[in-house]
Design an enzyme around this catalytic site. Structure first.
Site, mmCIF file in Angstrom:
data_model
loop_
_atom_site.group_PDB
_atom_site.id
_atom_site.type_symbol
_atom_site.label_atom_id
_atom_site.label_comp_id
_atom_site.label_asym_id
_atom_site.label_seq_id
_atom_site.Cartn_x
_atom_site.Cartn_y
_atom_site.Cartn_z
ATOM 1 N N GLY A 529 0.837 -1.194 0.000
ATOM 2 C CA GLY A 529 0.000 0.000 0.000
ATOM 3 C C GLY A 529 0.870 1.241 0.000
ATOM 4 O O GLY A 529 2.096 1.172 -0.170
ATOM 5 N N ASP A 647 -1.938 10.608 16.229
ATOM 6 C CA ASP A 647 -2.508 10.248 14.921
ATOM 7 C C ASP A 647 -3.147 8.863 14.984
ATOM 8 O O ASP A 647 -2.994 8.045 14.089
ATOM 9 C CB ASP A 647 -1.419 10.281 13.842
ATOM 10 C CG ASP A 647 -2.022 10.359 12.428
ATOM 11 O OD1 ASP A 647 -3.188 10.787 12.309
ATOM 12 O OD2 ASP A 647 -1.329 10.001 11.470
#
Length: 844
Positions: A529, A647
């Site tokens: 990815g 995050d």
């Protein structure tokens, strides 16, 4: 046109309208509908069909499920296996009690029933799912009353369970057909035996024919072929509530099945579209050593002994009946050598490598012991005959010990467990001498080579050291890791009180050539990815260790500080719910991070995927929620350093082979001082939708910022929706706002992922609502109102009263923010949006 003609036309139109539904494929029936012999239900995506059929040359009729898109009619489930309809008068219906029944000519007494009684029978409906599962559910409550997957026939489909519900005693297992013409319950069963160290078995009646062995971390011990395949995903559960295994299919267009046939052979096959046939790629038993107890007790069956008898006695044992062994009949097995008694001085263990460990039905298991502790535990107990690890994977813990005869051990070629068999001092010395003797045959050559190598090293090391120092000076570049503290992301403030900061350094370098070879020169086929700072590749080191390589884009200043921060930070963190970093590579313009490889990728690929949600029943989702919470608690409280992740989101939670969550991507993380509560930054980084209001608007962040992100993530896991999704009844809101609106109206159940119901799971509504309430507590507008992660973990783990949540802090307007910095102009607009939203919410 006269009135008579109009009347005829009207009658024809009405007749055609009445016939129209019969020309349309349906996947469900209600209480006022029936399925007659000849009618067919077809699942929504047309993968499976249900109706009446006759097997082989039989004229009897059964209700079954088969593949709708496979030309060769392949039956995968049968309802009335032992109660066929003798002619074509059969009828499948929902009776007056709300349960499924099959009638023959006599419509009063059913031939088969699902044994369901409902207080409001008109509310029940039966549906054929795209997994092949035929479910009966209550329409109003979306509660499953019965499902075909709870009563497998001879076929195991993807997402079907084999195992045991420990609380109810309900068992899921396969049974063979009687014959090709008779799908009645046959002689062979395929099931998990929960006694001792749970194992997979194939039985004929009550007699074991083949043993798949115990679950050793990522496969059954007796199935070496069970390596990660690109189309399979395995979920194994073993807790106080359930013992089960489920095989998922990653590519939903691939048809795969496992069948126990009429002769007692288990086969796994996949439909080959081009060849129009089922292609077998695994079966058992396949060879003589697969037969249970082939060589009797205390022996080892080795099918790879070319020309030799496959049966050998384990160390310290000898044939019980030597004459039978001479005639190549090892069924009598082996016994301790004469004159040997256990529990004497000088005893030890001889390793028997690459085997399927013995039958562990009566073995003892301690999951908390290491392999060394297991050896000590076995040695202290005079009845202990052997030991092994419960987890084959490197670093795996768990101890299993055998105290009775060692039955059904066999050798494999490339993979297998190490079995440690207890022997007396004489046998131990004999094996030690044999091992050293085999080495001495090459001793002279080894000594010569060693001498040459040592001489070469003594001469060359000083020269090499001088040369490397010169080379390092020439290759000095701004990406050097010759630093002792992270410069920016540890803290913006100059005051640092942690005494170990000066020791934060990375000692995990990888060579670029090694990573290039491992990833096949960063080939597209190895690409997993792409994130905000560059692509991620899968690699294999030394042909066995799988890794994930995060490669920063070349000539990109963005992401370097995050890269350095992650190396220096995560290498110091060790927790089962944090991803493990193996090293880094900095060479020229290349900057790479090397992690452990997690085959199931990220959480978002599951919860936001219509096809892969089937892996996530409520039990699995709750385990993922609790695992993430424990990981954050470790960062905030239990680690040597207090870490604010900043995050946390679904794509930054990775899943290992057992679907255990691991928090990743620490590029944005901050280290806090021991007594530090919050910090301020002019550089707002993170992902829109997960950022707390005080952080997005004022740059203030603390442990409560992560708590807010966890609350958003918790709502996403429960609902299967993204926080930035679109809602028809409130198009200006996000998931947090939508759930809050529903909560105020006591309609929070509407947010629960509908796939939980369609999968047929009866999930605990109270437990789900509790998670929604905890999530709303985490996303409250003011940071001081939010609980700490220790409180969150406690609330998730204990059934206690928890407070009602206050108004959450959420953004009504959305922009296309992604991971990374929010620019100055965007940040101003961002603040104005939040201020506007806060004013709007106050008015309401």
């Amino acid at each position: 046109m006269n009135s008579t003609q109009w009347s005829i036309i009207s009658t024809l139109l009405i007749f055609l309208l009445l016939l129209l539904p019969y020309g349309i494929s349906i996947d469900s029936i209600a209480s006022n509908q029936t399925i007659k012999d000849g009618d067919v239900l077809v699942s929504s995506r047309k993968h499976f069909a249900l109706g009446f059929f006759s097997p082989g040359n039989s004229g009897k009729r059964y209700v079954g499920v088969w593949y709708n898109k496979v030309p060769e009619k392949t039956i995968v489930w049968v309802a009335n296996r032992d109660n066929p309809v003798n002619d074509t008068s059969g009828l499948l219906a929902i009776n007056g009690d709300g349960g499924l029944v099959i009638y023959g000519k006599d419509r009063k007494v059913p031939l088969w029933s699902a044994n369901v009684t409902l207080s409001s029978p008109n509310n029940s409906m039966a549906k054929l799912l795209d997994t092949g599962n035929f479910v009966l559910f209550e329409k109003g409550r979306q509660r499953n009353l019965w499902e075909g997957f709870d009563y497998p026939s001879n076929t195991m489909l993807p997402f079907m369970k084999i195992g045991l519900n420990r609380r109810s005693g309900f068992n899921w297992f396969l049974t063979s057909w009687k014959s090709l013409d008779d799908p009645g319950i046959g002689n062979y069963t395929y099931r998990i035996d929960p006694s001792g160290f749970p194992q997979l078995f194939l039985y004929k009646g009550q007699v074991p024919l083949w043993r798949g062995g115990s679950w050793i971390g990522h496969r059954w011990s007796g199935v070496p072929e069970m390596t990660p395949k690109f189309i399979f995903n395995v979920s194994f559960v073993n807790n106080q509530d359930e013992l089960s295994i489920m095989y998922g299919i990653i590519k939903d267009l691939t048809f795969s099945r496992m069948v126990i046939d009429e002769s007692g052979i288990i086969e796994r096959s996949t439909w080959h579209e081009q060849g129009h046939q089922w292609v077998k790629f695994w079966s058992a038993p396949a060879e003589q050593c697969d037969n249970y107890g082939k060589c009797g007790p205390n022996s080892n069956c080795d099918p790879y002994n070319a020309g030799q008898f496959e049966c050998t006695c384990l160390p310290g044992f000898e044939p019980k009946l030597p004459h039978d062994w001479y005639l190549r009949d090892g069924s009598s097995g082996c016994v301790r050598k004469k004159g040997v008694s256990m529990c004497q001085n000088g005893e030890g263990f001889v390793k028997v490598p690459l085997v399927k460990a013995p039958d562990s039905s009566t073995a003892r298991v301690n999951m908390s012991l290491s392999l060394k502790e297991c050896e000590e535990e076995c040695l202290r107990n005079c009845s202990c005959m052997a030991y092994s690890s419960t987890d084959e994977r490197p670093g795996g813990t768990g101890c299993v010990t055998w105290h009775e005869d060692l039955m059904d051990t066999r050798t494999f070629t490339n993979v297998g467990q190490d079995l440690y068999v207890r022997v007396d001092s004489i046998e131990l010395a004999r094996h030690a001498k044999k091992s050293s003797g085999s080495l001495s045959n090459k001793g002279k050559l080894a000594i010569s080579l060693t001498s040459i190598i040592v001489f070469f090293l003594v001469i060359s090391i000083p020269y090499w050291s001088v040369k490397m120092r010169r080379k390092d000076k020439q290759r000095q570049n701004p990406f050097s890791f010759g630093v002792t503290t992270p410069s920016i992301y540890l803290d913006d403030s100059p005051s640092r009180t942690d005494p170990d900061d000066s020791k934060l350094r990375s000692d995990l370098p990888f060579d670029l050539s090694t990573i290039t070879a491992a990833t096949k020169n960063f080939s597209d086929s190895n690409k997993l990815g792409e994130g905000g700072f560059g692509p991620v590749y899968k690699g294999v080191l030394n042909s066995e260790t799988e890794i994930a390589v995060k490669r920063l884009r070349k000539n990109s200043g963005q992401g370097y500080e995050e890269f350095k921060n992650e190396v220096l930070l995560i290498a110091k963190l060790q927790h089962r719910n944090l991803v493990r970093i193996l090293g880094y590579c900095v060479q020229g313009e290349e900057k790479m991070l090397i992690y452990e490889y997690l085959p199931n990728k990220s959480l978002d690929s599951f919860i936001f995927s219509e096809t892969k949600r089937v892996f996530l029943d409520w039990t699995r989702r709750l385990e993922i929620i609790c695992g993430i919470a424990r990981g954050i608690l470790y960062l905030h409280q239990d680690s040597r350093l207090r870490i604010i992740h900043r995050d946390l989101k679904a794509s930054n939670v990775l899943l290992d082979a057992s679907m255990n969550p691991k928090i990743a991507d620490f590029g944005m993380a901050r280290i806090f001082g021991t007594n530090q509560i919050e910090a301020n930054t002019n550089r707002v980084v993170g992902t829109y939708g997960y950022m707390s209001p005080e952080y997005a608007m004022e740059g203030l962040f603390s442990v409560k910022s992560d708590v807010y992100s966890f609350g958003v993530l918790l709502l996403e896991i429960v609902s299967g929706r993204k926080n930035t999704g679109y809602y028809l009844d409130n198009p200006d809101s996000n998931l947090v706002g939508h759930v809050w609106d529903l909560w105020k109206e006591d309609r929070a159940l509407e947010i629960i992922d509908t796939s939980l119901a369609t999968l047929g799971e009866s999930y605990p509504i109270g437990e789900v609502l509790r998670c929604i309430q905890i999530a709303l507590l985490c996303v409250q507008e003011y940071a001081n109102d939010r609980p700490t992660m220790s409180t969150v973990v406690f609330m998730l783990s204990n059934d206690i009263a928890i407070p009602s949540p206050r108004k959450p802090g959420f953004l009504l307007k959305r922009s296309n923010y992604t991971s990374g910095d929010i620019s100055t102009g965007d940040a101003i607009f961002h603040k104005l949006c939040i201020m506007h939203c806060n004013k709007s919410s106050l008015k309401n």
